[in-house]
Design an enzyme around this catalytic site. Sequence first.
Site, PDB file in Angstrom:
ATOM      1  N   PRO A 289      52.225  40.488 113.355  1.00 59.53           N
ATOM      2  CG  PRO A 289      52.367  39.397 111.296  1.00 59.53           C
ATOM      3  CD  PRO A 289      52.546  39.182 112.769  1.00 59.53           C
ATOM      4  NE  ARG A 328      47.166  54.351 110.318  1.00 59.62           N
ATOM      5  CZ  ARG A 328      48.156  54.729 109.537  1.00 59.62           C
ATOM      6  NH1 ARG A 328      47.907  55.102 108.289  1.00 59.62           N
ATOM      7  NH2 ARG A 328      49.399  54.719 109.968  1.00 59.62           N
ATOM      8  CE1 TYR A 332      48.524  57.330 115.527  1.00 58.26           C
ATOM      9  CE2 TYR A 332      47.346  56.360 113.689  1.00 58.26           C
ATOM     10  CZ  TYR A 332      47.641  56.385 115.022  1.00 58.26           C
ATOM     11  OH  TYR A 332      47.070  55.466 115.846  1.00 58.26           O
ATOM     12  CB  CYS A 359      30.938  69.490 111.916  1.00 57.58           C
ATOM     13  SG  CYS A 359      30.603  71.218 111.954  1.00 57.58           S
TER      14      CYS A 359
HETATM   15  N1  LLP Z   1      51.824  43.682 118.827  1.00 61.66           N
HETATM   16  C1  LLP Z   1      51.697  44.653 119.738  1.00 61.66           C
HETATM   17  C2  LLP Z   1      52.011  44.380 121.138  1.00 61.66           C
HETATM   18  C3  LLP Z   1      51.248  45.925 119.353  1.00 61.66           C
HETATM   19  O1  LLP Z   1      51.134  46.892 120.246  1.00 61.66           O
HETATM   20  C4  LLP Z   1      50.922  46.155 117.990  1.00 61.66           C
HETATM   21  C5  LLP Z   1      50.427  47.452 117.551  1.00 61.66           C
HETATM   22  C6  LLP Z   1      51.059  45.099 117.065  1.00 61.66           C
HETATM   23  C7  LLP Z   1      51.534  43.873 117.525  1.00 61.66           C
HETATM   24  C8  LLP Z   1      50.739  45.244 115.622  1.00 61.66           C
HETATM   25  O2  LLP Z   1      51.507  46.197 115.002  1.00 61.66           O
HETATM   26  P1  LLP Z   1      51.507  46.335 113.406  1.00 61.66           P
HETATM   27  O3  LLP Z   1      52.116  45.079 112.845  1.00 61.66           O
HETATM   28  O4  LLP Z   1      50.110  46.466 112.977  1.00 61.66           O
HETATM   29  O5  LLP Z   1      52.318  47.545 113.156  1.00 61.66           O
HETATM   30  N2  LLP Z   1      46.870  52.759 115.187  1.00 61.66           N
HETATM   31  C9  LLP Z   1      48.238  52.895 114.699  1.00 61.66           C
HETATM   32  C10 LLP Z   1      49.054  51.673 114.963  1.00 61.66           C
HETATM   33  C11 LLP Z   1      49.095  51.332 116.412  1.00 61.66           C
HETATM   34  C12 LLP Z   1      49.819  50.081 116.656  1.00 61.66           C
HETATM   35  C13 LLP Z   1      49.691  49.661 118.078  1.00 61.66           C
HETATM   36  N3  LLP Z   1      50.252  48.394 118.354  1.00 61.66           N
HETATM   37  C14 LLP Z   1      48.197  53.224 113.215  1.00 61.66           C
HETATM   38  O6  LLP Z   1      47.111  53.357 112.673  1.00 61.66           O
HETATM   39  O7  LLP Z   1      49.242  53.383 112.583  1.00 61.66           O
END
Ligand code: LLP
Length: 432
Positions: A289, A328, A332, A359
């Site tokens: 996580p 974000r 997104y 800008c």
């Molecule tokens: N493990 C792997 C292999 C991943 O690719 C990711 C996230 C995580 C764990 C952690 O995921 P989380 O628990 O944080 O959802 N920049 C995007 C999120 C990209 C996530 C990429 N991989 C955002 O701001 O929503």
Amino acid sequence: MNKQLEINEKGHLTVGGVDTTYLADKYSTPLFVYDVTKIRENARAFVETFASLGVKAQVAYASKAFSSIAMLQVAKQENLSLDVVSQGELYTALQAEFPVEKIHLHGNNKNREELEMAIQHNIGCIVIDNFHEIDLLTDILANYEKEVDVLLRVTPGIEAHTHDYILTGNEDSKFGFDIANGQAEKAFRLLNQKDRIHLKGLHCHIGSQIFETDGFIMAIRRLFDTLADWKRKYQFEANVLNLGGGFGIRYTNEDDPLPLNEYVRALVTEIKKQVTIHQMDVPEIWIEPGRAIVGNTAVTLYSVGSKKEIPEVRNYIAVDGGMTDNIRPALYQAKYDAILANKADQPNTYTTSVAGKCCESGDMLMWDLLLPSVESGDILAVFSTGAYGYSMSSHYNRFPKAAVVFIENDKDTLVIRRETYQDLVRNDLSYE
Ligand code: LLP
């Protein structure tokens, strides 16, 4: 948003007992303010639920969500493991003296230098993503006369319900080996012939900001079908099953995530079911996580500057940050909630959108937010900015990166200094 707002007798928003207007004054804005108690609570919700269910587990904090020396020190104190995806994240972990055996290296394009650094520092696990990496690693291990534990990253073909841009678990993905087309098995057979590479199990990550458990359960079933097949054919038994990250959090009232312990319970229940069906031992369960550890633990404080009212169209206020500290919304269409930190007890009477300072018209943080009457100089506090905010920040328009403060036990500690203009030109060389 976290509507259990802490408001002091002055009507100001507090974080961990500290007045946010005092913080804005002391450190200037934009400012990320993390409540460390909440980081610890989130970490413990994962770690303690696994412990209470009596399964061996590693909770690896995905440091891409927010990496800094102080953050990784907190992760270390909470007995988390660590997911790093680059030399920079690994370097930060080493600087934080994170226990190397609990560091896992990810990446879809690990280069020789990154892999060498991982091997030199004896990190705990490398998550193998592609055939090129197997060749590189084989070569490096021979040179260094070392051995390494690895997981095989597979794409189980599960579509988690989430935003398309952050879906990483389907077959048409740049990550991992596809199960359905046989590439995962081919990689498995290749790894099995390597003396210095020890395959501990499988990894998958089905997406991010996921609110239900169905996707994880389907992925687990798919992984166990694969493991059962490999057990039959090759007598392989996995010691580790890594289910990645992706556990969702609440940004606005539209979001309805599960309590963290419920995600863990659902994973463990399904894994126990599957091992019974397939007559296997329960593997160690690893998760990664990022957002769920830090996302809801920070607010960003901004100063309100200009205001623009377009009659019968829309009101705008502009703050002193924007897409440079929070990409974000632009990237997104992510939604956030916010209040005026210095008017936290006042009724909401004014609808306004919140623009950043870059800008570019896409630099909007929020649309049609309800606030008390806004004046220049007010402090806007945006909630749930702890994940993928600072870590995705940029120097666009040559804005220096914001500062980061940790709050714990009623005390504020600066953990990342605000960049200076000198920092901005540090690597610039003259051409005259
Ligand atoms: N493990 C792997 C292999 C991943 O690719 C990711 C996230 C995580 C764990 C952690 O995921 P989380 O628990 O944080 O959802 N920049 C995007 C999120 C990209 C996530 C990429 N991989 C955002 O701001 O929503």
